[in-house]
Enzyme design. Sequence first.
Site, PDB file in Angstrom:
ATOM      1  N   ASN A 142      83.041  67.522  65.624  1.00 57.48           N
ATOM      2  CA  ASN A 142      83.603  67.927  66.919  1.00 57.48           C
ATOM      3  C   ASN A 142      84.566  69.110  66.844  1.00 57.48           C
ATOM      4  OD1 ASN A 142      85.395  66.196  65.652  1.00 57.48           O
ATOM      5  ND2 ASN A 142      86.180  65.361  67.564  1.00 57.48           N
ATOM      6  N   CYS A 161      88.956  63.766  69.551  1.00 58.15           N
ATOM      7  CA  CYS A 161      89.444  62.431  69.171  1.00 58.15           C
ATOM      8  C   CYS A 161      90.714  62.079  69.929  1.00 58.15           C
ATOM      9  CB  CYS A 161      89.670  62.364  67.675  1.00 58.15           C
ATOM     10  SG  CYS A 161      90.690  63.697  67.075  1.00 58.15           S
ATOM     11  N   GLY A 195      74.809  67.110  53.514  1.00 56.25           N
ATOM     12  CA  GLY A 195      73.929  65.938  53.474  1.00 56.25           C
ATOM     13  C   GLY A 195      74.341  64.939  54.526  1.00 56.25           C
ATOM     14  N   GLY A 216      75.594  61.101  56.014  1.00 60.33           N
ATOM     15  CA  GLY A 216      76.640  60.150  55.650  1.00 60.33           C
ATOM     16  C   GLY A 216      76.156  59.095  54.669  1.00 60.33           C
ATOM     17  N   PRO A 217      75.084  58.370  55.032  1.00 61.47           N
ATOM     18  CA  PRO A 217      74.635  57.301  54.130  1.00 61.47           C
ATOM     19  C   PRO A 217      74.203  57.801  52.753  1.00 61.47           C
ATOM     20  CG  PRO A 217      73.725  57.013  56.331  1.00 61.47           C
ATOM     21  CD  PRO A 217      74.407  58.345  56.318  1.00 61.47           C
ATOM     22  N   GLU A 270      91.096  59.289  59.507  1.00 63.27           N
ATOM     23  CA  GLU A 270      91.405  59.829  60.843  1.00 63.27           C
ATOM     24  C   GLU A 270      90.231  59.445  61.730  1.00 63.27           C
ATOM     25  OE1 GLU A 270      94.136  61.443  61.687  1.00 63.27           O
ATOM     26  OE2 GLU A 270      94.980  61.746  59.708  1.00 63.27           O
ATOM     27  N   GLY A 328      77.511  61.164  51.778  1.00 59.87           N
ATOM     28  CA  GLY A 328      78.863  60.663  52.093  1.00 59.87           C
ATOM     29  C   GLY A 328      79.201  59.423  51.289  1.00 59.87           C
ATOM     30  N   GLU A 332      97.861  64.058  59.061  1.00 62.09           N
ATOM     31  CA  GLU A 332      97.427  65.410  58.731  1.00 62.09           C
ATOM     32  C   GLU A 332      98.373  66.430  59.352  1.00 62.09           C
ATOM     33  OE1 GLU A 332      93.117  65.483  59.676  1.00 62.09           O
ATOM     34  OE2 GLU A 332      92.818  65.191  57.522  1.00 62.09           O
TER      35      GLU A 332
HETATM   36  P1  NAD Z   1      80.706  60.006  62.117  1.00 59.47           P
HETATM   37  O1  NAD Z   1      81.555  58.903  61.647  1.00 59.47           O
HETATM   38  O2  NAD Z   1      79.334  59.725  62.527  1.00 59.47           O
HETATM   39  O3  NAD Z   1      80.591  61.122  60.991  1.00 59.47           O
HETATM   40  C1  NAD Z   1      81.736  61.709  60.386  1.00 59.47           C
HETATM   41  C2  NAD Z   1      81.391  62.096  58.974  1.00 59.47           C
HETATM   42  O4  NAD Z   1      81.168  60.903  58.231  1.00 59.47           O
HETATM   43  C3  NAD Z   1      80.116  62.914  58.841  1.00 59.47           C
HETATM   44  O5  NAD Z   1      80.278  63.850  57.815  1.00 59.47           O
HETATM   45  C4  NAD Z   1      79.086  61.869  58.455  1.00 59.47           C
HETATM   46  O6  NAD Z   1      78.003  62.385  57.732  1.00 59.47           O
HETATM   47  C5  NAD Z   1      79.919  60.948  57.591  1.00 59.47           C
HETATM   48  N1  NAD Z   1      79.412  59.589  57.499  1.00 59.47           N
HETATM   49  C6  NAD Z   1      78.733  58.859  58.431  1.00 59.47           C
HETATM   50  N2  NAD Z   1      78.426  57.645  57.941  1.00 59.47           N
HETATM   51  C7  NAD Z   1      78.932  57.598  56.687  1.00 59.47           C
HETATM   52  C8  NAD Z   1      78.924  56.620  55.660  1.00 59.47           C
HETATM   53  N3  NAD Z   1      78.312  55.443  55.823  1.00 59.47           N
HETATM   54  N4  NAD Z   1      79.536  56.901  54.498  1.00 59.47           N
HETATM   55  C9  NAD Z   1      80.145  58.093  54.303  1.00 59.47           C
HETATM   56  N5  NAD Z   1      80.166  59.069  55.232  1.00 59.47           N
HETATM   57  C10 NAD Z   1      79.569  58.823  56.410  1.00 59.47           C
HETATM   58  O7  NAD Z   1      81.563  60.729  63.247  1.00 59.47           O
HETATM   59  P2  NAD Z   1      81.140  61.982  64.112  1.00 59.47           P
HETATM   60  O8  NAD Z   1      80.175  61.485  65.133  1.00 59.47           O
HETATM   61  O9  NAD Z   1      80.777  63.132  63.240  1.00 59.47           O
HETATM   62  O10 NAD Z   1      82.536  62.375  64.783  1.00 59.47           O
HETATM   63  C11 NAD Z   1      83.008  61.775  65.917  1.00 59.47           C
HETATM   64  C12 NAD Z   1      84.060  60.738  65.578  1.00 59.47           C
HETATM   65  O11 NAD Z   1      85.100  61.309  64.806  1.00 59.47           O
HETATM   66  C13 NAD Z   1      84.731  60.183  66.801  1.00 59.47           C
HETATM   67  O12 NAD Z   1      84.866  58.795  66.689  1.00 59.47           O
HETATM   68  C14 NAD Z   1      86.099  60.849  66.781  1.00 59.47           C
HETATM   69  O13 NAD Z   1      87.089  60.179  67.473  1.00 59.47           O
HETATM   70  C15 NAD Z   1      86.368  60.952  65.343  1.00 59.47           C
HETATM   71  N6  NAD Z   1      87.353  61.988  65.067  1.00 59.47           N
HETATM   72  C16 NAD Z   1      88.612  61.634  64.705  1.00 59.47           C
HETATM   73  C17 NAD Z   1      89.562  62.610  64.471  1.00 59.47           C
HETATM   74  C18 NAD Z   1      90.965  62.255  64.064  1.00 59.47           C
HETATM   75  O14 NAD Z   1      91.663  63.112  63.566  1.00 59.47           O
HETATM   76  N7  NAD Z   1      91.409  61.034  64.235  1.00 59.47           N
HETATM   77  C19 NAD Z   1      89.235  63.939  64.599  1.00 59.47           C
HETATM   78  C20 NAD Z   1      87.943  64.268  64.980  1.00 59.47           C
HETATM   79  C21 NAD Z   1      87.004  63.278  65.195  1.00 59.47           C
END
Ligand code: NAD
Length: 473
Positions: free
Chosen positions: A145, A280, A199, A201-202, A243, A205, A456
């Site tokens: 985002n 977020c 790559g 997440g699953p 986060e 990541g 952060e």
């Molecule tokens: P997401 O959790 O789907 O993905 C975030 C990252 O995590 C991606 O790089 C993804 O590939 C990776 N990921 C997904 N599943 C994983 C797993 N099982 N193991 C390891 N890595 C994995 O989130 P998104 O859809 O990309 O982003 C939106 C979300 O992020 C919203 O919930 C938003 O609130 C949150 N967000 C939080 C902040 C904050 O600072 N608190 C900032 C921005 C976004």
Amino acid sequence: MPQRIYVDGEWVQASGGAAIQVVNPATEQPFDEVPRSGPKDVARAVEAAAAALPAWSARPVTERAGLCAAVAAALGERADELTETIVNELGMPIKLTRAIQVGSPIRTFMSMPEVAAGVAFEEELGSSVVHRDPVGVVGAITPWNYPLHQIAAKVAPALTAGCTVVLKPSEVTPLDAFVLAEVMHEVGIPAGVFNVVSGTGPEAGEALAAHPLVDMVSFTGSTRAGRRVAELAAAGVKRTALELGGKSANVLLDDLDDAAFEDAVRKGVAACYLNSGQTCSALTRLLVPRERLQDAERLAADEAVTYTPGDPRDPATRLGPLVSAVQRERVREHLRSAAEDGATILTGGPAAPDGLERGYYVRPTVITGVAPESRIAQEEIFGPVLVILPYDGEDEAVRIANGTPYGLAAGVRAADQDRARRVARRLRAGQIRINDGAHNGLAPFGGFKQSGYGREYGRFGLEEFLTTTSVQL
Ligand code: NAD
């Protein structure tokens, strides 16, 4: 067209040869692709980061921070290209992309010399010397985002702290991370200190979160994925910073006069709709005194319709598409389910906006007539959807504001600033804006409860990547 990943200072082929397509959300057309790396690629990058750690962490902090400032300058030179890249992969309107998505990470990298100067890396404590040392190899996992902004929030302080980094950017918006890798290379960040492995997440990541040579995982994303990352990291007793999501409240107190109330509602719509609601810290729940509910509904609906969705490349557009078909469907499902549960949709709704057959657009939506405990008022939607909730008295406002599983951000508007501050102190949220207080890139940001832990930005963000050692003399 990044067909390679950046590992140990070189552009190398990922194993397996599979690719992930990057889609332009305004046109629904794939326009680029990146390697779909797997555990072998992650291991290679982590090993490079571990090998680079001793020399990098031994360099003076002023040099590391200075290199981050050089990264900022080099990113600035490529600001047009980065703006173009992020508009294409994310779909945020171009002027906002330039100012926020590109401007903010540059400021974060640029702030590192000043931020580092505010941390005592060595201090005397009686007969001891206390050192603040880098935590080690950092696995950074980031969302789509605010792609480069979230990357900078981790990578700049981690490198300044003396850590080395393997970054796994979001597979939805991976391209800006490759520009950053080119910049890192160009300014002379040594091989292995910063690595990019694209790559899913699953696959990539999880491999990163679980790798035994990773000392810390810094994750930004959904609560669901954050939980999984923390589980994997726990097996290796790694430090984690999470986060996560939010459902933040914007509390309008009852001492605002009519003009201030109108201003607060209109700005409240903006604070919800930034980046099409994919923020977020978006203030997605507008809490108003019950006696002013009708005014709030009228004003919010009136303001919302000025956010006509449209082409992010048009400088007049304020609301771009959502990032993906999946995200659009998630938002529409929320809106359909809220309508079935009896919510009043004042404007917007699940139907596609008129005249926008292509692109992942959603109508700017305002919802009322729902209980604070209802699903639409509790769950993060991540779209341009504002929920208005009435309250009776300040105590109830605080209870509703704190009454979700999240605690990331909040807003308070009041005529009496002291009262606003008192209310703000009762909110369990990591960052609170009073009367539209200006954003401060050096102030800490992070959550309570399921919004995560860790902070952060500024000195607090740098300290996340440090651990303490003591030497007794
Ligand atoms: P997401 O959790 O789907 O993905 C975030 C990252 O995590 C991606 O790089 C993804 O590939 C990776 N990921 C997904 N599943 C994983 C797993 N099982 N193991 C390891 N890595 C994995 O989130 P998104 O859809 O990309 O982003 C939106 C979300 O992020 C919203 O919930 C938003 O609130 C949150 N967000 C939080 C902040 C904050 O600072 N608190 C900032 C921005 C976004």
